[in-house]
Structures are given as C-alpha cells and as structure tokens.
Design a protein around this motif. Structure first.
Motif, PDB file in Angstrom:
ATOM      1  N   ASP A 125     -86.314  -1.695  86.756  1.00  0.00           N
ATOM      2  CA  ASP A 125     -86.210  -2.857  87.629  1.00  0.00           C
ATOM      3  C   ASP A 125     -87.572  -3.120  88.257  1.00  0.00           C
ATOM      4  O   ASP A 125     -88.540  -2.381  88.023  1.00  0.00           O
ATOM      5  CB  ASP A 125     -85.118  -2.667  88.693  1.00  0.00           C
ATOM      6  CG  ASP A 125     -85.377  -1.455  89.596  1.00  0.00           C
ATOM      7  OD1 ASP A 125     -86.558  -1.113  89.838  1.00  0.00           O
ATOM      8  OD2 ASP A 125     -84.394  -0.858  90.073  1.00  0.00           O
ATOM      9  N   THR A 126     -87.677  -4.142  89.050  1.00  0.00           N
ATOM     10  CA  THR A 126     -88.966  -4.552  89.606  1.00  0.00           C
ATOM     11  C   THR A 126     -89.587  -3.453  90.452  1.00  0.00           C
ATOM     12  O   THR A 126     -90.790  -3.170  90.361  1.00  0.00           O
ATOM     13  CB  THR A 126     -88.796  -5.818  90.462  1.00  0.00           C
ATOM     14  OG1 THR A 126     -88.241  -6.855  89.647  1.00  0.00           O
ATOM     15  CG2 THR A 126     -90.135  -6.286  91.015  1.00  0.00           C
ATOM     16  N   ASN A 173     -85.688  -0.669  80.706  1.00  0.00           N
ATOM     17  CA  ASN A 173     -84.669  -0.973  81.706  1.00  0.00           C
ATOM     18  C   ASN A 173     -85.163  -0.825  83.139  1.00  0.00           C
ATOM     19  O   ASN A 173     -84.355  -0.761  84.064  1.00  0.00           O
ATOM     20  CB  ASN A 173     -83.447  -0.061  81.490  1.00  0.00           C
ATOM     21  CG  ASN A 173     -82.830  -0.230  80.123  1.00  0.00           C
ATOM     22  OD1 ASN A 173     -82.637  -1.350  79.662  1.00  0.00           O
ATOM     23  ND2 ASN A 173     -82.546   0.875  79.459  1.00  0.00           N
TER      24      ASN A 173
END
Length: 292
Positions: A121-122, A119
């Motif tokens: 994020d970038t 999960n």
C-alpha cells in the motif's frame, strides 16, 4: 493482467537519462551480480568483491536479494536478527536491520521483503523508499546479490540496477543459461552492456575462451556488449573458505583468488565506468515500477 514483458518495456522508457546526468556523482553505484543458473559461485564473488572494494577505501553495502536463501550471511557466518521485510512491514529503520561485516562492509538480508512488492500500500511503499534512501549518502557501492535465472524477482533487481555482473562457469549449461539472461536484457534494452566473470575455469586459457565465446555470441546475435571483468580458477581455498564461513580474501589474502578479485575491484573503481546515473532513488523507483 500486465505481464513481465510490459513492465520491462515501461522500465526501458524510465531508464532514459537526461543529458549530463550519466556522470552525476551523487549516491552509490548500484551493481547487480547475477547468473543464469545456480551453483556458479555468485554469492562468493559478491562477498569477496565487497571486501576487495572496502580495501580500496570504498564504502560497501551488500544487499542479499536472493530471496529465501540468505547465502550472504551463511558465507560470512553472521545471522542477522532482522531483514528488509522488517523495514517494510515491521516498522524497523534501515539502520536497525543493517548488519556490520568484516573490513567495514555492511549487509542487509532481503528476506521475503520484496515478494509482496506487488501488493504494497502507499504507506508501505513510502517506508521502503525512505529505507533504501538511507544509503544515498552512506555507501559508494551497493552490491545486489540476486537469485539465479530469469524469474520476475531476478529480472527486477538486474533491470533496476545501474550496472550488472554476470557470473558463469565454462560448463555448457551455465553458458546457455547466461546467454538466455543476457538475451532478455538485450531484447528490452534494459542494459547496453554487462560485465562477465568466469568462475571455476581450469586455467587462464579456458577462462579466456569462455569469455570470448560469450562476447562473440552476444555481440553477433544480440548486439550486446559483454566486458570480461576477470576470472577465477579452480582453487581449493575457495571451497575451504565456504566450509569455514570465512571469505577467501580474508582466509588467504595473498592467494591467487584474492589477487584476482582485487584486480576486478580495482577496475571497477579506477577503470571503465558505465554511463549510468548513480543513486538509490532511481534504483528503488525502477524496482517498484517493475515488480509492482
């Protein structure tokens, strides 16, 4: 939903190394130390092998990836204030969470840092990559102490590493579980071979027989090479070292267990070298693709 098998198949394609890259000397050797079942002395081997490698002049970092158990810090008697989780989610740098240990070795606790990999994020993924990239020029060996068994996390670390050491005892349950682990690696062609360390053998004869059994069944039924790296016999010093939270290579540096681990370290440095590209970037890239 993509299953574990799909991810392993993708990883197999990603592990193909361009011609000539297998002998590239840049970056550390990333070695996963794993086992089919718990309680076989895996973490003790990791810590003592790290110290033996340091004695040979190697810069060694131990990554405690046995998430939630923190066995490395227990064996060293050191309580780290931060973990890799703080790098990914807390804004800490890798230098801030890296803990100095005896003889110049360093270790980092994984904490729960990889449990949320799917999960990320970038920005979080970039912090993770930048953090582990710190070791590219700071270590000769990164020893990854995985959990036991064939869970998603364990297979992720084992598959992403360039080399793998499987720890077994002569007990039938240990051998059966280790074979199950090797079977997964062979099926998806994640590794072409693995090192084997036999622990807690009654004598050298039992150790050799145990190693030969694993070599034979893996070669015959899985077409997978198992290389006997070494053995540790039943030794009261090992148990005593755990109780006093001091590695046995420091507690009794001239003892039988310490000498055997020193032989394993010398072989890893001077002996057989697996044809695998070195470096952190490939390790973390494969790990993120597999667990993400």
């Amino acid at each position: 939903m993509r299953d574990q098998a799909h991810n392993l198949r993708v990883l197999t394609r990603d592990r193909r190394v361009p011609a000539g890259e297998e002998y590239r000397a840049a970056g550390p050797r990333v070695v996963a130390v794993t086992s089919g079942k718990g309680g076989v002395g895996k973490t003790s081997l990791v810590v003592n092998l790290a110290l033996a490698l340091a004695h040979l002049g190697q810069r060694v970092v131990v990554f405690d990836a046995d998430l939630g158990l923190a066995n490395v810090e227990v064996l060293l008697g050191i309580s780290p204030p931060h973990t890799l989780h703080d790098v990914v989610f807390g804004g800490k740098s890798m230098e801030e969470v890296l803990v100095p240990g005896p003889c110049g070795i360093k270790f980092i606790s994984g904490g729960s840092g990889f449990q949320e990999l799917a999960n990320l994020d970038t920005a979080q993924r970039e912090r993770l990559i930048r953090g582990l990239a710190y070791f590219q020029h700071q270590a000769d060996f990164l020893l990854v102490d995985t959990g036991a068994g064939i869970s998603r996390n364990v297979l992720g670390f084992v598959a992403a590493s360039q080399e793998v050491i499987v720890v077994v005892t002569p007990e039938p349950t240990s051998l059966t579980d280790a074979y199950g682990l090797i079977k997964v690696l062979a099926k998806f062609k994640v590794h072409s071979h693995a090192y084997l360390v036999v622990n807690r053998a009654l004598d050298d004869r039992e150790a050799v027989q145990t190693a030969h059994k694993m070599e034979m069944v893996a070669g015959r039924f899985l077409q997978f090479r198992v290389h006997h790296l070494g053995s540790l016999l039943e030794d009261g010093v090992v148990g005593q070292a755990v109780k006093v939270q001091q590695p046995f290579v420091l507690l009794q540096p001239h003892g039988a267990a310490a000498r055997r681990v020193a032989e394993m370290a010398r072989y890893l440095v001077e002996g057989y070298r697996a044809p695998a590209a070195r470096g952190i970037n490939g390790f973390i890239g494969r790990l993120v693709r597999l667990l993400g």
